[in-house]
Scaffold this motif. Structure first.
Motif, PDB file in Angstrom:
ATOM      1  N   VAL A   1       0.874  -1.190   0.000  1.00 40.71           N
ATOM      2  CA  VAL A   1       0.000   0.000   0.000  1.00 40.71           C
ATOM      3  C   VAL A   1       0.901   1.228   0.000  1.00 40.71           C
ATOM      4  O   VAL A   1       2.107   1.115   0.131  1.00 40.71           O
ATOM      5  N   ASP A   2       0.304   2.414  -0.153  1.00 42.53           N
ATOM      6  CA  ASP A   2       1.147   3.614  -0.136  1.00 42.53           C
ATOM      7  C   ASP A   2       1.494   3.999   1.299  1.00 42.53           C
ATOM      8  O   ASP A   2       0.933   3.478   2.266  1.00 42.53           O
TER       9      ASP A   2
ATOM     10  N   LEU B   1       5.221   1.954   9.780  1.00 47.62           N
ATOM     11  CA  LEU B   1       6.017   1.697   8.583  1.00 47.62           C
ATOM     12  C   LEU B   1       6.827   0.398   8.646  1.00 47.62           C
ATOM     13  O   LEU B   1       7.413  -0.010   7.647  1.00 47.62           O
ATOM     14  N   PHE B   2       6.867  -0.257   9.812  1.00 49.22           N
ATOM     15  CA  PHE B   2       7.517  -1.563   9.879  1.00 49.22           C
ATOM     16  C   PHE B   2       6.502  -2.683   9.624  1.00 49.22           C
ATOM     17  O   PHE B   2       6.818  -3.855   9.798  1.00 49.22           O
ATOM     18  N   GLY B   3       5.300  -2.323   9.193  1.00 47.65           N
ATOM     19  CA  GLY B   3       4.225  -3.300   8.954  1.00 47.65           C
ATOM     20  C   GLY B   3       4.603  -4.460   8.059  1.00 47.65           C
ATOM     21  O   GLY B   3       4.206  -5.601   8.316  1.00 47.65           O
ATOM     22  N   PRO B   4       5.383  -4.240   6.955  1.00 50.93           N
ATOM     23  CA  PRO B   4       5.711  -5.359   6.065  1.00 50.93           C
ATOM     24  C   PRO B   4       6.749  -6.343   6.614  1.00 50.93           C
ATOM     25  O   PRO B   4       7.064  -7.329   5.951  1.00 50.93           O
ATOM     26  N   MET B   5       7.302  -6.093   7.803  1.00 48.52           N
ATOM     27  CA  MET B   5       8.330  -6.984   8.358  1.00 48.52           C
ATOM     28  C   MET B   5       7.695  -8.301   8.822  1.00 48.52           C
ATOM     29  O   MET B   5       6.485  -8.384   9.035  1.00 48.52           O
TER      30      MET B   5
ATOM     31  N   PRO C   1      13.828   5.844   3.184  1.00 52.90           N
ATOM     32  CA  PRO C   1      12.479   5.980   2.607  1.00 52.90           C
ATOM     33  C   PRO C   1      12.448   5.491   1.157  1.00 52.90           C
ATOM     34  O   PRO C   1      12.744   6.242   0.227  1.00 52.90           O
ATOM     35  N   GLY C   2      12.127   4.218   0.960  1.00 51.36           N
ATOM     36  CA  GLY C   2      12.130   3.628  -0.375  1.00 51.36           C
ATOM     37  C   GLY C   2      11.178   4.317  -1.335  1.00 51.36           C
ATOM     38  O   GLY C   2      11.358   4.265  -2.553  1.00 51.36           O
ATOM     39  N   TRP C   3      10.153   5.002  -0.777  1.00 46.74           N
ATOM     40  CA  TRP C   3       9.198   5.716  -1.634  1.00 46.74           C
ATOM     41  C   TRP C   3       9.809   6.979  -2.251  1.00 46.74           C
ATOM     42  O   TRP C   3       9.226   7.591  -3.135  1.00 46.74           O
ATOM     43  N   ASP C   4      10.990   7.381  -1.763  1.00 44.44           N
ATOM     44  CA  ASP C   4      11.688   8.534  -2.365  1.00 44.44           C
ATOM     45  C   ASP C   4      12.577   8.126  -3.536  1.00 44.44           C
ATOM     46  O   ASP C   4      13.140   8.980  -4.210  1.00 44.44           O
ATOM     47  N   VAL C   5      12.750   6.822  -3.738  1.00 46.97           N
ATOM     48  CA  VAL C   5      13.630   6.351  -4.817  1.00 46.97           C
ATOM     49  C   VAL C   5      12.784   6.126  -6.066  1.00 46.97           C
ATOM     50  O   VAL C   5      11.748   5.471  -6.000  1.00 46.97           O
ATOM     51  N   PRO C   6      13.197   6.665  -7.207  1.00 48.40           N
ATOM     52  CA  PRO C   6      12.400   6.490  -8.429  1.00 48.40           C
ATOM     53  C   PRO C   6      12.466   5.060  -8.939  1.00 48.40           C
ATOM     54  O   PRO C   6      13.425   4.330  -8.660  1.00 48.40           O
ATOM     55  N   LYS C   7      11.449   4.654  -9.677  1.00 47.50           N
ATOM     56  CA  LYS C   7      11.475   3.330 -10.307  1.00 47.50           C
ATOM     57  C   LYS C   7      12.565   3.315 -11.374  1.00 47.50           C
ATOM     58  O   LYS C   7      12.753   4.298 -12.087  1.00 47.50           O
TER      59      LYS C   7
ATOM     60  N   PRO D   1       9.431  13.970   6.264  1.00 50.98           N
ATOM     61  CA  PRO D   1       8.424  14.603   5.398  1.00 50.98           C
ATOM     62  C   PRO D   1       7.123  13.825   5.261  1.00 50.98           C
ATOM     63  O   PRO D   1       6.077  14.431   5.075  1.00 50.98           O
ATOM     64  N   GLU D   2       7.163  12.475   5.369  1.00 53.17           N
ATOM     65  CA  GLU D   2       5.923  11.724   5.143  1.00 53.17           C
ATOM     66  C   GLU D   2       4.869  11.993   6.220  1.00 53.17           C
ATOM     67  O   GLU D   2       3.695  11.706   6.033  1.00 53.17           O
ATOM     68  N   LEU D   3       5.308  12.546   7.376  1.00 50.47           N
ATOM     69  CA  LEU D   3       4.339  12.876   8.428  1.00 50.47           C
ATOM     70  C   LEU D   3       3.874  14.330   8.344  1.00 50.47           C
ATOM     71  O   LEU D   3       3.013  14.750   9.095  1.00 50.47           O
ATOM     72  N   GLN D   4       4.493  15.091   7.439  1.00 49.85           N
ATOM     73  CA  GLN D   4       4.173  16.514   7.357  1.00 49.85           C
ATOM     74  C   GLN D   4       3.169  16.768   6.246  1.00 49.85           C
ATOM     75  O   GLN D   4       3.209  16.153   5.205  1.00 49.85           O
TER      76      GLN D   4
END
Length: 681
Positions: free
Chosen positions: A326-327, A337-341, A360-366, A487-490
């Protein structure tokens, strides 16, 4: 061929013989069943040149070697037959070995030939112990003995000789450190990213920083990193393809004997043999023994583990990578954020405390075609050898008397931040060079954010123990305290719980007439000069009036508010930012005064605080006609505390019980009282 740019030319002049064009690597790595660093090892040997003629000549040799020595699917019997006819065949393959207790001998496995019982001498095994754990790629000479083939059982194939595919020179780090002096810091970052195959030209600052953080486990001993994010961002690529000193464990069972030590044979495991052990698809990983996670926790804490009588030290870094289904925002709404462990790690705050950084893996581009570089970069085995040697150094001493950490950091937090900073600075400065303050601050900011992300997840699970997450630092003895957020909490329209910069204050205008109440942020900067200037165009008249009241009170009560600092010798520039439909900025005098004072004192206002109220020219506090509405708006906007005139106390009896429990309402009697209650302690 792509045209050489300034960075290519600098690299060519200072790192001759250690460069490879990264587009050539991709050509071969798609053709042959070997990792990138194997291809680069050969390209570095034959094509480490900027002259096209020499490159073309080298490419032919590499092509010939890879074609003749790599075994494609379906060619196994062909290579075995060559070994029988010629007595020997040379291949490039992943070699592993094990002890066969029945015959008291070692036997090797060569997966590309589908051979699991190849003879190998004890001398070769002892010389290359890593083949007993995860194995390694090598150039291997395989012999065939027709006499042994007649025996029952028979092992006709044997390893005659092998050569590990990695650099063995010990002076490589000196060469890299010397070459670094030709580059600026920004150029060096670009060159490093190109060396792992990425073209950073189209990347944002955050994306580049995330990719730099990925490299830290290679240069820092006993470094524990977690990266969770979307699929397709190349999370496992760096640990599988770039360095022979890294080992990737794909989802499944991890054995304690494989990871740490085999009690039966006494053989050391992966964390002793490799610089980095990466668990891929972490959600599917589990240990074969119940105490597996506990042994791993102990190792992540101290770099030691006990099996049997002895305590064993190892330097291996642990990297855990996995995917979000999920996002990020949804993940934070439904849990943490440790949910997938895996279940045994997911809610264990003690395990999390040993994680030095959450990337933050969501900051890395595909990874896409446009993201891959065609420029020159370092040959992978040269780069990985330098990284491996950098593990013996530390850059923590660079922080002494330059950076001071805030009180929110515990001992483990400080250690985690120090390790990340040390790793990032080793990447930027492979030699013992002078490090600029801005580079130290860059590393500190990344390190604090990555560690704070861990603390925030701990807070969600065990709130009381981990409630202080406001990480901050001061550059130099006289510097300003700066707070680092994740930043993800802001959210731009949300207050959040982090202190703002000095001179910034959240406030709510009570409205009046036809205007509704609204949320604002006042931002004030201070510099040399005298006067207060409002930067908004046009200047809202109501805000101008409130700012005028604040300015006069600052001058009249400067000793009470800012001590021996004379505000008349400073220039203040103010900006009002509106976050709702209301734009007038009416009755914001107290918030404006506190913003002026904190800008002058270089102090921050407490995180999550909204300050309301008007102060008149004489210093009296005006009452507010709708404090209940203001309190409800403050809760809606995510504030955790509200500072109001004491005259509002009686009117707040009408505030619902639910609202009263969701916000801490405090009262002030005058300007000095408000300032003391507003500032970070």
């Amino acid at each position: 061929m792509i045209e050489m740019d300034r960075i290519d030319k600098k690299a060519a002049s200072s790192l001759e013989g250690y460069l490879v064009r990264k587009d050539l690597v991709r050509t071969f790595s798609r053709q042959f069943p070997v990792p990138t660093y194997v291809v680069e090892f050969l390209l570095g040997r034959y094509c480490a040149s900027t002259e096209q003629d020499e490159i073309d000549e080298g490419l032919e040799i590499v092509q010939r070697q890879l074609r003749s020595r790599t075994v494609k699917a379906g060619e196994e019997e062909l290579f075995k037959a060559r070994a029988r006819e010629n007595g020997e065949v040379k291949i490039i393959d992943l070699i592993t070995a094990r002890l066969d207790a029945k015959t008291d001998s070692y036997i090797a496995t060569l997966p590309s030939l589908r051979l699991t019982d190849v003879r190998i001498s004890p001398e070769l095994v002892n010389e290359h112990e890593r083949m007993l754990t995860g194995g390694f790629y090598a150039e291997i000479a395989i012999e065939y003995d027709s006499v042994i083939a007649q025996e029952k059982p028979s092992r006709p194939f044997g390893v005659r000789s092998l050569r590990e595919i990695q650099l063995s020179k010990r002076d490589v780090l000196d060469n890299l450190a010397e070459a670094r002096k030709a580059f600026t810091t920004e150029e060096w970052k670009v060159f490093l990213l190109r060396s792992i195959g990425i073209e950073p030209a189209g990347l944002s600052e955050r994306q580049r920083d995330a990719l730099m953080l990925r490299m830290v486990p290679f240069v820092e001993r006993n470094y524990n990193l977690v990266e969770l994010g979307p699929r397709g961002t190349g999370k496992s690529h760096l640990f599988q393809q770039v360095s022979p000193y890294a080992h990737l464990i794909s989802g499944g069972k991890a054995t304690v004997a494989q990871m740490f030590v085999n009690n039966a044979s006494g053989r050391r495991g992966l964390v002793c043999q490799y610089d980095v052990v990466c668990f891929d698809e972490i959600s599917g990983i589990s240990f074969d023994q119940k105490d597996g996670v506990n042994i791993m926790k102990g190792f992540m804490e101290s770099g030691e583990f006990s099996r049997g009588k002895e305590s064993i030290r190892a330097d291996g870094s642990i990297v855990l990578v996995g995917n979000f289904d999920v996002d990020v925002e949804h993940q934070q709404r439904i849990g943490h954020l440790f949910g997938p462990m895996p279940p045994e790690m997911r809610d264990d705050t003690a395990f999390m405390d040993r994680i030095h950084a959450f990337l933050p893996g969501w900051d890395v581009p595909k990874i896409s075609k446009e993201l891959l570089t065609n420029h020159f970069g370092l040959v992978s085995d040269f780069l990985s050898e330098c990284w491996s040697q950098l593990r013996n150094q530390s850059r923590v001493s660079l922080l002494q008397n330059r950076v001071f950490f805030g009180g929110a950091l515990s001992g483990r937090d400080t250690n985690a931040v120090n390790k990340t900073v040390s790793g990032l600075l080793k990447l930027l400065y492979p030699g013992e060079d002078e490090v600029a303050d801005e580079d130290v601050e860059w590393a500190v900011h990344i390190a604090m954010e990555a560690r704070r992300r861990v603390k925030e997840q701990q807070k969600r699970i065990g709130a009381a123990e981990f409630r202080n997450i406001h990480f901050s630092y001061v550059m130099g003895a006289d510097g300003v305290e700066k707070f680092v957020s994740t930043p993800e909490l802001q959210s731009e329209n949300n207050i959040g719980c982090d202190p703002l910069e000095p001179g910034q204050v959240w406030t709510i205008s009570p409205g009046g007439g036809e205007e509704h109440p609204g949320l604002y942020r006042i931002e004030i900067n201070e510099g040399p000069g005298s006067s207060v200037k409002i930067l908004n165009k046009p200047v809202p008249p109501a805000f101008k009036e409130s700012m005028g009241y604040a300015e006069q009170n600052l001058y009249a009560r400067s000793m009470q508010l800012v001590g021996d600092k004379d505000p008349r010798h400073h220039e203040f520039t103010a900006q009002l930012r509106a976050f709702d439909a209301s734009k007038s900025g009416a009755k914001l005098g107290m918030a404006s005064l506190i913003a002026l004072c904190t800008a002058l004192l270089k102090k921050s206002v407490r995180g999550g605080l909204i300050i309301v109220g008007e102060i008149n020219l004489g210093g009296s506090i005006e009452s507010i006609h709708n404090p209940v509405t203001i309190a409800e708006i403050a809760v809606e906007k995510g504030a955790s505390a509200l500072l109001m005139p004491v005259a509002c106390r009686r009117q707040l009896f009408d505030l619902s019980d639910d609202m009263a429990t969701r916000i801490d309402i405090q009262f002030y009697s005058d300007a000095r009282d408000a300032l003391l209650k507003a500032m970070v302690e």
